[in-house]
Scaffold this active site. Structure first.
Site, mmCIF file in Angstrom:
data_model
loop_
_atom_site.group_PDB
_atom_site.id
_atom_site.type_symbol
_atom_site.label_atom_id
_atom_site.label_comp_id
_atom_site.label_asym_id
_atom_site.label_seq_id
_atom_site.Cartn_x
_atom_site.Cartn_y
_atom_site.Cartn_z
ATOM 1 C CD GLU A 45 -9.497 4.834 10.289
ATOM 2 O OE1 GLU A 45 -9.280 3.779 10.891
ATOM 3 O OE2 GLU A 45 -8.913 5.114 9.218
ATOM 4 C CD GLN A 52 -2.649 -1.307 2.551
ATOM 5 O OE1 GLN A 52 -1.956 -1.383 3.557
ATOM 6 N NE2 GLN A 52 -3.958 -1.426 2.564
ATOM 7 C CG ASP A 65 -8.701 4.117 5.268
ATOM 8 O OD1 ASP A 65 -9.162 3.525 6.249
ATOM 9 O OD2 ASP A 65 -7.632 3.809 4.721
ATOM 10 C CG ASP A 121 1.530 6.511 2.750
ATOM 11 O OD1 ASP A 121 1.383 5.308 3.034
ATOM 12 O OD2 ASP A 121 1.206 7.445 3.519
#
Ligand code: BGC
Length: 555
Positions: A244, A169, A201, A171
């Site tokens: 979040e 993942q 998220d 960034d």
């Protein structure tokens, strides 16, 4: 421009399309299946759905690794199905929120593939690179114990790339104006297809400075949040972002914005962790403190209140001894714990399944000053499968009936195993059976949601935690437009008697009308109420008596 604050008094239901309902029998939930269950959701009374990521993804982090932001993953359906779904939800008065995962992409995303292959790629600067391994590469991992570093060498790129989460993942370089413009484009796209907003998220990481020279406390560009909100509101006035952000209360207003110019909603992690401590210890004082610490929000801002979500129950913000108390009570085995900070179980097994205690926990949630967010399966008390890795244990398919695979799919190869055995197996815990039992958790949840909607004071009003002698009992009074409500919860496994002065000082406080039962309370001559609460008992009262309807209609 429509500027409806619908989210102030909403009930949000979070679900994963993948594990909710499979219509085509391939073992994977899909939009067609979800559509067939919309009447169930409308009947439950929830007012908004939050869909976990369903965009095209290799699925290595349950969809939180997106490889195309503008496509539905073919396993779940097509964009056509998605639009049918948002239309069908709208017909039933249900709003749709979707996850917006833009802190990072999948390493399979064409942007990353292009960026790594060629330093001259237009996407090179969409990610975060370093020639040398940065000094703090072994710090700041979100998944300690599973993730070893935040910087990984990529042979093709000839450089290290930054990843706050797993190494697949990378960034996004969110400081890059082109990346920011793309984020707006993504929001605009889904708004056009019928959604009412996004759960952003990992928001603190999205706005964080990123790079090899950034220290352990990176600067945060809060103003980026304003640009997201402005864009949304210009496109669609009632669209929102639910952040979040597991942050300390002293930065809450940085996220909301002093004039409400940033995020409309934030999850309240502070209250969440202290609520679990209160359930574990029957000491509500730290929870009361957390409520006070997070009382401030912008006038258009709102908290998202929750118990469990799809991740581990993160207890990282509790003091060490408090965290140990929660571990002892709800997740004593190392196999129940995760990432050195949390518990990965579902709520019902944590509370050992007793409906009374589950009702207490949900009654507390529904009376926390904010908007409740519940998770699929919790309305029937679903369990977990601790043999599954990491957070997957609490992501098993919805248990609809006692049919094979719990009625989730006709395939015998569901995407994640359905819980079949033990007290939480679909034979015992399923929606079809609970529908038929008047006293089931499902029917209780439907009734409490109906009542929550009739008590807008909780979502809209101000609140005060009343002082009581007994720390096991929490009494909160809410006020909105000359109406007052009192909610009292006994977190102890033993009955408690409390004496309460509701603090309104006039005739109003003399009568408490029980909203969930018929035992009302009249104050004694000193103006105090003596309430006897059974073990895990809870009461919702309207203060001031029976003329409240009349007074509300005066407004
Ligand atoms: C989500 C997780 C996800 C992570 C990476 C989170 O905060 O809630 O489920 O693994 O972001 O996207």
């Amino acid at each position: 421009m429509i500027n409806d604050l619908w989210y102030k008094n909403a009930v949000i239901y979070c679900l994963s399309v993948e594990t909710f309902m499979d219509a085509n029998g391939d073992g994977v939930g899909d939009f067609q299946g979800l559509m067939r269950r919309l009447d169930y959701l409308a009947g439950l009374g929830v007012t908004a759905l939050w869909l976990m990521p369903f965009q095209r993804s290799p699925g290595r982090d349950d969809g939180y690794d997106v490889s195309d932001y503008y496509a539905v993953d073919p396993r779940y359906g097509t964009l056509g199905d998605f639009v049918e779904f948002t239309h069908a939800a709208k017909q039933r008065g249900l709003r749709v929120l979707i996850d917006l995962v833009v802190n990072h992409t999948s390493d399979q995303h064409p942007w990353f593939q292009s960026a790594r292959q060629d330093p001259a790629s237009p996407y090179r600067d969409w990610y975060v690179w370093s020639d040398k391994k940065p000094k703090n590469a072994d710090k700041g991992m979100v998944f300690p114990g599973v993730q070893e570093t935040t910087w990984t060498w990529d042979d093709k790129a000839g450089a290290f790339y930054f990843h706050r989460f797993y190494d697949f993942q990378p960034d996004l370089n969110t400081a890059n104006p082109l990346v920011q413009a793309e984020i707006l484009k993504i929001m605009g796209f889904w708004i056009q297809l019928g959604v009412s907003g996004f759960r952003m998220d990992a928001a603190p990481f999205v706005i964080s400075a990123k790079g090899p020279d950034v220290g352990d406390e990176p600067a945060l560009d809060y103003d980026m949040l304003r640009t997201f909100r402005e864009f949304l509101q210009w496109r669609q006035g009632d669209a929102i972002v639910l952040c979040e952000a597991n942050v300390l209360p002293d930065t809450d207003m940085d996220y909301f914005g002093d004039d409400g110019e940033r995020m409309q909603m934030m999850f309240n992690f502070q209250v969440n962790q202290n609520l679990f401590y209160a359930l574990a210890s029957a000491d509500t004082r730290p929870l009361a403190k957390a409520l006070k610490a997070t009382a401030k929000k912008s006038s258009t801002g709102q908290w998202g209140m929750f118990l469990r979500n799809h991740d581990e129950l993160d207890l990282g913000r509790l003091a060490d001894d408090q965290r140990q108390t929660v571990f002892q009570a709800f997740g004593p085995d190392p196999g129940m714990q995760l990432y050195d900070r949390g518990i990965r179980r579902r709520l019902a097994p944590m509370l050992e399944g007793g409906q009374r205690r589950l009702e207490l926990a949900y009654s507390l949630l529904f009376t926390m000053p904010g908007t409740p967010v519940i998770r699929y399966g919790d309305e029937i008390g679903m369990g977990d499968d601790l043999s599954l890795p990491e957070r997957n244990c609490a992501r098993t398919p919805m248990q609809w009936s006692g049919e094979p695979q719990g009625g989730f799919t006709k395939s015998d190869k569901p995407v994640l195993p359905v819980i079949a055995d033990g007290p939480y197996g679909f034979g015992h815990v399923n929606a079809a059976e609970q529908r038929r039992q008047p006293g089931s958790l499902l029917n209780w949840t439907e009734r409490i949601i109906r009542m929550r909607k009739e008590v807008p004071e909780i979502g809209w009003g101000t609140f005060e935690v009343l002082r009581l002698r007994d720390p096991a009992v929490l009494a909160v009074r809410y006020a909105w437009r000359r109406n007052h409500v009192l909610c009292v919860h006994n977190l102890s496994h033993a009955p408690r008697e409390v004496s309460i002065d509701v603090g309104l000082g006039d005739e109003d406080g003399r009568l408490l009308v029980n909203l969930l039962g018929d035992e009302h309370s009249r104050a004694d001559e000193r103006g105090r109420h003596t309430l006897l609460l059974e073990a895990y008992g809870y009461r919702w009262y309207r203060i001031g008596g029976l003329d409240y309807l009349l007074r509300r209609s005066e407004i």
